[in-house]
Design a protein around this motif. Structure first.
Motif, short mmCIF file in Angstrom:
data_model
loop_
_atom_site.label_atom_id
_atom_site.label_comp_id
_atom_site.label_asym_id
_atom_site.label_seq_id
_atom_site.Cartn_x
_atom_site.Cartn_y
_atom_site.Cartn_z
N ALA A 140 0.94 8.85 4.07
CA ALA A 140 0.49 8.29 5.35
C ALA A 140 -1.02 8.44 5.51
O ALA A 140 -1.71 7.51 5.95
CB ALA A 140 1.22 8.98 6.50
N PHE A 141 -1.55 9.59 5.15
CA PHE A 141 -3.00 9.81 5.23
C PHE A 141 -3.74 8.85 4.30
O PHE A 141 -4.77 8.27 4.68
CB PHE A 141 -3.32 11.26 4.86
N PHE A 142 -3.20 8.68 3.09
CA PHE A 142 -3.82 7.75 2.13
C PHE A 142 -3.86 6.33 2.68
O PHE A 142 -4.89 5.65 2.60
CB PHE A 142 -3.06 7.79 0.82
N TYR A 143 -2.74 5.87 3.27
CA TYR A 143 -2.71 4.52 3.82
C TYR A 143 -3.69 4.38 4.97
O TYR A 143 -4.33 3.33 5.14
CB TYR A 143 -1.30 4.17 4.26
N CYS A 144 -3.82 5.41 5.79
CA CYS A 144 -4.78 5.36 6.89
C CYS A 144 -6.21 5.22 6.37
O CYS A 144 -7.01 4.45 6.91
CB CYS A 144 -4.67 6.62 7.76
N VAL A 145 -6.52 5.95 5.32
CA VAL A 145 -7.86 5.87 4.73
C VAL A 145 -8.09 4.48 4.13
O VAL A 145 -9.17 3.89 4.32
CB VAL A 145 -8.03 6.95 3.65
N VAL A 146 -7.10 3.94 3.44
CA VAL A 146 -7.24 2.62 2.82
C VAL A 146 -7.44 1.55 3.89
O VAL A 146 -8.33 0.69 3.78
CB VAL A 146 -6.01 2.30 1.95
N VAL A 147 -6.63 1.58 4.94
CA VAL A 147 -6.75 0.59 6.01
C VAL A 147 -8.12 0.71 6.69
O VAL A 147 -8.79 -0.30 6.96
CB VAL A 147 -5.62 0.76 7.04
N THR A 148 -8.54 1.93 6.96
CA THR A 148 -9.84 2.14 7.62
C THR A 148 -10.98 1.65 6.74
O THR A 148 -11.92 1.01 7.22
CB THR A 148 -10.03 3.64 7.95
N ALA A 149 -10.93 1.95 5.44
CA ALA A 149 -11.97 1.50 4.52
C ALA A 149 -12.02 -0.02 4.44
O ALA A 149 -13.10 -0.63 4.43
CB ALA A 149 -11.75 2.11 3.14
N TYR A 150 -10.84 -0.65 4.38
CA TYR A 150 -10.79 -2.11 4.32
C TYR A 150 -11.37 -2.74 5.59
O TYR A 150 -12.18 -3.69 5.53
CB TYR A 150 -9.35 -2.58 4.13
N LEU A 151 -11.01 -2.21 6.75
CA LEU A 151 -11.52 -2.73 8.01
C LEU A 151 -13.04 -2.52 8.12
O LEU A 151 -13.76 -3.39 8.63
CB LEU A 151 -10.82 -2.07 9.19
N ALA A 152 -13.52 -1.38 7.62
CA ALA A 152 -14.96 -1.12 7.66
C ALA A 152 -15.71 -2.12 6.82
O ALA A 152 -16.75 -2.68 7.24
CB ALA A 152 -15.24 0.30 7.20
N LEU A 153 -15.23 -2.41 5.64
CA LEU A 153 -15.89 -3.40 4.77
C LEU A 153 -15.83 -4.80 5.37
O LEU A 153 -16.79 -5.56 5.32
CB LEU A 153 -15.23 -3.38 3.38
#
Length: 535
Positions: free
Chosen positions: A22-35
Motif C-alpha cells: 500500500a505504501f509503495f502504491y501511494c508513492v507511485v501514484v504521488t510520483a506520477y501525479l507530481a510529474l
C-alpha cells in the motif's frame, strides 16, 4: 528498469492489502501525479551557452489541478486510516484472541520420557562450526561455495541440522548455472555424524542472480499477490532439497499476520506449488513463523484483561528465548511464560504445534530457562563452562531442563539436567547417561512434597549377559546389554559408571541397579560384574 523491478519485487508483493505494498502504491501514484502536474504547469528547456548545457524549468501559469490533490489525498488518507485502525486501540479482542485458547496439558501424558540417545546435544552454533569444518575438508569445494544457515528438522525419522551451499560470488554462479553442489547434514544427537551430500544441486538460492535468486523467484513466479516470510531450507525423506516459505495474510487491517500455508519450491528444478495448512506434505515440519507465535502469545498475555490494564493484573509474557523441539515426531515451539515483572520464576510452559498452531500450556511453576542455565553453570564454575539454551524433557515423570555445557571455544565438555521445580537440583556428567544418573540421584535426595517422580525407585536384578555392545560418540561411551532372564528389557549404562563394563562379555553374571521407565528401557545406576569377582 530491470534492476529497479528486481529490487521492488524482492521486497514487496503486488497486493495493496499489505502495508508495504500500500505504501509503495501511494508513492507511485504521488510520483506520477507530481510529474503530470509539472508537465501541465510548464516544461523543462535545455539550452547551450558557451559550450555549457543548462536545464531550466519554465511555468506557463497553469495551476495544480484539484483532482490530482484529491487523488493523492485519498491514497494517503486511506493508508493512514487503515494504519491507525489496525492498532490495538480499536480492536483489543483481535489482538488477544489471535492465539487460540491454551489447552491445559498434562506433562507426563503429553511429553514422552527422555531417551538419552535422542537428545539434541548439537545447537545452532555448534552445527555451523561442524558444517564449516566438513566443508573445509575439501579445499577445492570451499573456494567455490559458502554455507547457508543450518535448519533443524526431522528427516526420515532422524533429527538433524541441514545447511545448503551457496555460490561464493558472481563468477562462481556464472560457471555453475546448474546450481551449487549439495548440502551438509549434521546430526543433532551425535556431533561426530556430519555428512556432505553432493548428489543434489541448489539452483534456487538466496543471493543468486537473475531468476535464480530465491526471493525474486518466489515473488515473481510463485506468489506475486501473497505475503511471504520465513524462508526455510528443508529436505524431504528422500533427501531432495526444497525451500519452504510460509504464506500469510493480515487478519486486522495491516496488523496481526496469520500463516495460511506454504509456498514450496524445489531447490534443484524450481518446481513450485502453494499449499494450504491442511494439505501440506507430511515431511514439512513447520510453517508457523516463530516470531508470529511469540508475538501472539505476548499479545494474549498483554491484553488478557483489556487494553487499559495499568495494574498488570494477570498479565504474562514469554521468556526471552525459545527453541524448536520435537515430541512424538511432531514439531513444536517451546517457550516459558512468566508473570509481568517477574524474571526468575516461570508460571508455566507453552508448546505450540508449528503446523496447526494448536497451543498447549503446562502449568508448572518453577525456574525460568535463564535461571536453570545459571544453576548448571554454577555447578561447573571452576571450569568456566557456559550452558546452551535448555530444552524441557521428561525424566521419569519430572519436568526437567536439559542443556549442554561448553567451553570458550564452543566445544562440548559436559551435560546437565536441572529440575524445573527446584533449580538447585542439578546433575552433570561427561556423558548424557552419566548426567542423567547423577540427576536422578539428586532428585531422590531432594524429593519434596510438590515433586512428582514416577518410578524412580531403583530396582535390582541379577542375571547372565545375553548380548552387550558399546556405542561411542562425542557425548560419551554407552554400553547396552540384555539379560537372559530379562529379554524384554534393554539396559543402558554410561561407561563412567563402572570400570567393569569395559571387560564384561556375553555369558558373564552381573548384578545391576536400574530405573525402569515402563517402556522397556532401563537406565543403569549401579553395576557389578560377579564373574569378574569370582576370578
Amino acid at each position: 528498469m530491470f534492476f529497479l523491478g528486481n529490487i521492488l519485487l524482492n521486497h514487496i508483493n503486488l497486493n495493496p492489502i499489505y502495508p508495504e505494498s500500500a505504501f509503495f502504491y501511494c508513492v507511485v501514484v504521488t510520483a506520477y501525479l507530481a510529474l503530470y502536474c509539472l508537465q501541465r504547469m510548464g516544461g523543462f528547456i535545455v539550452s547551450r551557452q558557451s559550450g555549457a548545457v543548462s536545464v531550466n524549468y519554465e511555468r506557463n501559469g497553469s495551476a495544480i489541478p484539484k483532482w490530482a490533490l484529491i487523488v493523492a489525498g485519498i491514497c494517503w488518507g486511506a493508508y493512514l486510516v487503515v494504519s491507525l485502525g489496525s492498532t490495538v486501540i480499536f480492536n483489543v479482542n483481535a489482538y488477544r484472541g489471535q492465539m487460540p485458547d491454551f489447552r491445559e496439558g498434562e506433562f507426563n501424558a503429553d511429553v514422552q520420557l527422555v531417551d538419552t540417545t535422542q537428545l539434541p546435544v548439537v545447537d545452532l552454533e555448534m552445527a555451523k562450526k561442524l558444517a564449516d569444518k566438513k566443508l573445509g575438508e575439501n579445499p577445492s569445494l570451499g573456494s567455490q561455495v559458502v554455507l547457508g544457515e543450518p535448519t533443524v528438522q526431522m528427516v526420515d525419522g532422524e533429527l538433524v541440522w541441514v545447511a545448503p551451499t551457496y555460490h561464493s560470488g558472481f563468477f562462481k554462479w556464472v560457471t555453475n548455472l546448474s546450481g551449487s553442489q549439495g548440502y551438509v547434514i549434521v546430526s543433532a544427537t551425535n556431533p561426530q555424524d556430519v555428512r556432505y551430500v553432493d548428489s543434489h544441486r541448489i539452483k534456487i538460492q538466496p543471493g543468486a542472480y537473475l531468476f535464480d535468486d530465491l526471493s525474486f523467484y518466489a515473488r515473481f513466479f510463485g506468489a506475486p499477490f501473497t505475503g511471504l516470510t520465513d524462508y526455510s531450507f528443508e529436505l524431504d525423506d528422500e533427501g531432495n532439497p526444497y525451500w519452504v516459505i510460509s504464506t500469510y495474510r493480515n487478519t486486522w487491517g495491516f496488523r496481526l499476520p496469520e500463516a495460511t500455508g506454504a509456498l514450496i519450491i524445489n531447490a534443484e528444478t524450481g518446481e513450485r506449488r502453494k499449499y494450504d495448512l491442511d494439505d501440506l506434505p507430511e515431511w514439512v515440519d513447520r510453517v508457523q513463523p516463530e516470531d508470529f507465535i511469540i508475538r501472539q502469545i505476548d499479545n494474549k498475555g498483554e491484553y488478557i484483561n483489556g487494553f487499559l490494564n495499568f495494574a498488570d493484573k494477570d498479565k504474562y509474557k514469554t521468556s526471552p528465548g525459545d527453541i524448536i523441539v520435537y515430541n512424538n515426531g511432531d514439531c513444536y515451539l517451546f517457550t516459558g511464560v512468566t508473570s509481568v515483572g517477574a524474571d526468575e520464576s516461570a508460571i508455566g510452559f507453552v508448546m505450540v504445534d508449528m503446523v496447526t498452531k494448536e497451543p498447549t500450556i503446562y502449568r508448572i511453576s518453577g525456574a525460568t530457562e535463564q535461571s536453570a542455565q545459571k544453576s548448571a553453570e554454577g555447578k561447573v564454575q571452576q571450569f568456566g563452562y557456559y550452558a546452551s539454551w535448555p530444552i524441557i524433557v521428561n525424566v521419569n515423570g519430572t519436568p526437567s531442563y536439559f542443556m549442554t555445557l561448553k567451553d570458550d571455544e564452543g566445544l562440548l565438555k559436559q551435560y546437565a539436567y536441572v529440575s524445573v521445580k527446584d533449580y538447585l537440583v542439578v546433575g552433570v556428567g561427561e556423558s548424557v547417561p552419566e548426567a542423567k544418573v547423577n540427576y536422578e540421584k539428586a532428585l531422590r535426595q531432594n524429593v519434596s512434597s510438590d515433586t512428582t517422580i514416577t518410578e524412580t525407585t531403583a530396582k535390582t536384578v541379577s542375571g547372565t549377559v545375553q548380548r552387550i555392545a558399546a556405542e561411542y560418540s562425542a557425548s560419551g561411551t554407552v554400553y547396552r546389554f540384555v539379560l537372559e532372564n530379562r529379554p524384554d528389557k534393554l539396559f543402558t549404562a554410561a561407561a563412567s559408571l563402572s570400570e567393569e563394563l569395559a571387560i564384561t562379555r556375553e555369558g558373564d553374571s552381573i548384578r545391576v541397579e536400574y530405573l525402569d521407565n515402563g517402556a522397556g528401557l532401563c537406565e543403569v545406576t549401579g553395576f557389578d560384574n560377579l564373574a569378574f569377582e569370582q576370578k
